[in-house]
Design a protein around this motif. Sequence first.
Motif, PDB file in Angstrom:
ATOM      1  N   ASN A 100      -3.763   3.846  -0.148  1.00 51.46           N
ATOM      2  CA  ASN A 100      -4.164   2.518  -0.604  1.00 51.46           C
ATOM      3  C   ASN A 100      -3.081   1.506  -0.235  1.00 51.46           C
ATOM      4  O   ASN A 100      -1.936   1.879   0.064  1.00 51.46           O
ATOM      5  CB  ASN A 100      -4.392   2.523  -2.114  1.00 51.46           C
ATOM      6  CG  ASN A 100      -5.544   3.415  -2.519  1.00 51.46           C
ATOM      7  OD1 ASN A 100      -6.696   3.133  -2.240  1.00 51.46           O
ATOM      8  ND2 ASN A 100      -5.230   4.530  -3.173  1.00 51.46           N
ATOM      9  N   TRP A 101      -3.458   0.235  -0.294  1.00 55.26           N
ATOM     10  CA  TRP A 101      -2.533  -0.837   0.084  1.00 55.26           C
ATOM     11  C   TRP A 101      -2.637  -1.969  -0.919  1.00 55.26           C
ATOM     12  O   TRP A 101      -3.741  -2.350  -1.335  1.00 55.26           O
ATOM     13  CB  TRP A 101      -2.885  -1.342   1.479  1.00 55.26           C
ATOM     14  CG  TRP A 101      -2.075  -2.507   1.967  1.00 55.26           C
ATOM     15  CD1 TRP A 101      -0.840  -2.466   2.538  1.00 55.26           C
ATOM     16  CD2 TRP A 101      -2.451  -3.888   1.938  1.00 55.26           C
ATOM     17  NE1 TRP A 101      -0.419  -3.729   2.877  1.00 55.26           N
ATOM     18  CE2 TRP A 101      -1.394  -4.625   2.518  1.00 55.26           C
ATOM     19  CE3 TRP A 101      -3.571  -4.583   1.478  1.00 55.26           C
ATOM     20  CZ2 TRP A 101      -1.428  -6.012   2.652  1.00 55.26           C
ATOM     21  CZ3 TRP A 101      -3.616  -5.950   1.612  1.00 55.26           C
ATOM     22  CH2 TRP A 101      -2.557  -6.653   2.195  1.00 55.26           C
ATOM     23  N   THR A 102      -1.476  -2.505  -1.317  1.00 58.28           N
ATOM     24  CA  THR A 102      -1.414  -3.657  -2.225  1.00 58.28           C
ATOM     25  C   THR A 102      -0.580  -4.748  -1.555  1.00 58.28           C
ATOM     26  O   THR A 102       0.566  -4.503  -1.163  1.00 58.28           O
ATOM     27  CB  THR A 102      -0.784  -3.281  -3.570  1.00 58.28           C
ATOM     28  OG1 THR A 102      -1.479  -2.154  -4.115  1.00 58.28           O
ATOM     29  CG2 THR A 102      -0.869  -4.451  -4.549  1.00 58.28           C
ATOM     30  N   ARG A 103      -1.130  -5.926  -1.439  1.00 61.93           N
ATOM     31  CA  ARG A 103      -0.463  -7.015  -0.728  1.00 61.93           C
ATOM     32  C   ARG A 103       0.807  -7.468  -1.444  1.00 61.93           C
ATOM     33  O   ARG A 103       0.842  -7.551  -2.676  1.00 61.93           O
ATOM     34  CB  ARG A 103      -1.424  -8.197  -0.589  1.00 61.93           C
ATOM     35  CG  ARG A 103      -0.826  -9.449   0.038  1.00 61.93           C
ATOM     36  CD  ARG A 103      -1.883 -10.526   0.212  1.00 61.93           C
ATOM     37  NE  ARG A 103      -2.569 -10.833  -1.032  1.00 61.93           N
ATOM     38  CZ  ARG A 103      -2.096 -11.679  -1.959  1.00 61.93           C
ATOM     39  NH1 ARG A 103      -0.920 -12.266  -1.783  1.00 61.93           N
ATOM     40  NH2 ARG A 103      -2.801 -11.916  -3.045  1.00 61.93           N
ATOM     41  N   ASN A 105       2.910 -10.155  -2.884  1.00 63.35           N
ATOM     42  CA  ASN A 105       2.554 -11.485  -3.380  1.00 63.35           C
ATOM     43  C   ASN A 105       3.694 -12.469  -3.142  1.00 63.35           C
ATOM     44  O   ASN A 105       4.281 -13.029  -4.075  1.00 63.35           O
ATOM     45  CB  ASN A 105       2.213 -11.401  -4.864  1.00 63.35           C
ATOM     46  CG  ASN A 105       1.400 -12.609  -5.312  1.00 63.35           C
ATOM     47  OD1 ASN A 105       0.856 -13.344  -4.491  1.00 63.35           O
ATOM     48  ND2 ASN A 105       1.321 -12.825  -6.610  1.00 63.35           N
ATOM     49  N   PRO A 115      -2.084  -9.166  -6.839  1.00 64.05           N
ATOM     50  CA  PRO A 115      -3.025  -8.674  -5.822  1.00 64.05           C
ATOM     51  C   PRO A 115      -3.671  -7.363  -6.246  1.00 64.05           C
ATOM     52  O   PRO A 115      -3.049  -6.540  -6.931  1.00 64.05           O
ATOM     53  CB  PRO A 115      -2.140  -8.469  -4.584  1.00 64.05           C
ATOM     54  CG  PRO A 115      -0.917  -9.276  -4.840  1.00 64.05           C
ATOM     55  CD  PRO A 115      -0.708  -9.264  -6.327  1.00 64.05           C
ATOM     56  N   SER A 116      -4.901  -7.184  -5.857  1.00 66.71           N
ATOM     57  CA  SER A 116      -5.615  -5.949  -6.179  1.00 66.71           C
ATOM     58  C   SER A 116      -5.345  -4.891  -5.112  1.00 66.71           C
ATOM     59  O   SER A 116      -5.085  -5.204  -3.954  1.00 66.71           O
ATOM     60  CB  SER A 116      -7.121  -6.209  -6.271  1.00 66.71           C
ATOM     61  OG  SER A 116      -7.599  -6.769  -5.064  1.00 66.71           O
ATOM     62  N   LYS A 117      -5.418  -3.648  -5.525  1.00 68.34           N
ATOM     63  CA  LYS A 117      -5.192  -2.533  -4.614  1.00 68.34           C
ATOM     64  C   LYS A 117      -6.484  -2.205  -3.876  1.00 68.34           C
ATOM     65  O   LYS A 117      -7.549  -2.119  -4.479  1.00 68.34           O
ATOM     66  CB  LYS A 117      -4.692  -1.310  -5.391  1.00 68.34           C
ATOM     67  CG  LYS A 117      -4.391  -0.104  -4.520  1.00 68.34           C
ATOM     68  CD  LYS A 117      -3.635   0.965  -5.303  1.00 68.34           C
ATOM     69  CE  LYS A 117      -4.475   1.543  -6.424  1.00 68.34           C
ATOM     70  NZ  LYS A 117      -3.782   2.687  -7.083  1.00 68.34           N
ATOM     71  N   TRP A 123      -7.994  -2.213   4.350  1.00 71.07           N
ATOM     72  CA  TRP A 123      -6.939  -3.072   4.904  1.00 71.07           C
ATOM     73  C   TRP A 123      -7.049  -3.141   6.423  1.00 71.07           C
ATOM     74  O   TRP A 123      -6.958  -4.223   7.019  1.00 71.07           O
ATOM     75  CB  TRP A 123      -5.558  -2.522   4.522  1.00 71.07           C
ATOM     76  CG  TRP A 123      -4.453  -3.165   5.305  1.00 71.07           C
ATOM     77  CD1 TRP A 123      -3.828  -4.349   5.035  1.00 71.07           C
ATOM     78  CD2 TRP A 123      -3.872  -2.673   6.528  1.00 71.07           C
ATOM     79  NE1 TRP A 123      -2.888  -4.635   6.007  1.00 71.07           N
ATOM     80  CE2 TRP A 123      -2.892  -3.618   6.937  1.00 71.07           C
ATOM     81  CE3 TRP A 123      -4.068  -1.528   7.298  1.00 71.07           C
ATOM     82  CZ2 TRP A 123      -2.123  -3.440   8.093  1.00 71.07           C
ATOM     83  CZ3 TRP A 123      -3.308  -1.364   8.449  1.00 71.07           C
ATOM     84  CH2 TRP A 123      -2.347  -2.302   8.834  1.00 71.07           C
ATOM     85  N   GLY A 306       2.733  -5.144   2.634  1.00 71.60           N
ATOM     86  CA  GLY A 306       2.342  -4.708   1.305  1.00 71.60           C
ATOM     87  C   GLY A 306       2.884  -3.325   0.994  1.00 71.60           C
ATOM     88  O   GLY A 306       3.634  -2.735   1.777  1.00 71.60           O
TER      89      GLY A 306
END
Length: 310
Positions: A100-103, A105, A115-117, A123, A306
């Motif tokens: 998974n990737w989270t931006r 911020n 930010p949402s995952k 992505w 991210g």
Amino acid sequence: MTTTKKLAKVSKNKPTKLAAIVVAAVLALLVVVLVAQWMRTLPAVQCFMADYPGHTELPAGAPTGLPAWLGWQHFLNAFFILLIIRSGWQVRTITRPKANWTRNNKGLIRTKNPPSKISLDLWFHLTMDALWVLNGIVFMVLLMATGQWMRIVPTSWDIIPNALSAALQYASLSWPTENGWLNYNALQVLAYFTTVYIAAPLALATGLRMSGAWPKNAVKLNKVYPIELARAIHFPVMLYFVFFIIVHVTLVLATGALRNLNHMYASRDDGSWVGFWIFAASLAVMIAAWFLARPLFLRPVASLTGKVSR
């Protein structure tokens, strides 16, 4: 019946169903060819095809030939759309993503809410979308600036009967005489127009509605343009691109491969091998990108903007 036996039964049925589909498709194509050939023996159809040979005249001032920029734009469009289709299918079918990737911020993009995952596949899909749109903007600007738009935009109503004539010629396996360096046949014009000016904007508009960038609190806007409508359109648009690519590649190779590849990749109207080798190199790049587009290679790139996690 146990689960294992059920799975085994399903797996055995799949090849049988696939074979039945292939046989049915071949028979359907055979029927289409025979009917088209019979129709071409009818006097009324022959008169129709004499009046509408399958192509329309270009407007005055339309350019001749294909410039070099169109060659590299063709490659970039094909490159991005291939990876968009691949990643889009993964987003649609994989229920448990491997990463998974989270931006981050910070920087140019900052939001009040954290930010949402999202999955790494999503992505990658969004990243390819952004590059495809950026390339599409350049493509549209160049089309308008050079007048190449006149080659793929219908400018008279006789495009419709001429497209029907061209379709009948293709279906009867007596394909229309054409020279894409000078003028596309009417069916090609409609196909290119649909792809550039209808399918591509639809993909963008529906993809944007489904993305996290869409304003969630815009009640009136969301009511007018519900996400369910975007989802109902987005997937068929992807199928259209797949169908277009298959037909496009098949006809390019079957109607004079060397000359067509020179038109598309080498900006020259001859039968040399230059365009073929450029095409072969571009195909090798796309195949390599297809196999490299997996978590092992995407993680280092995604981590630049991210946090990548399980």
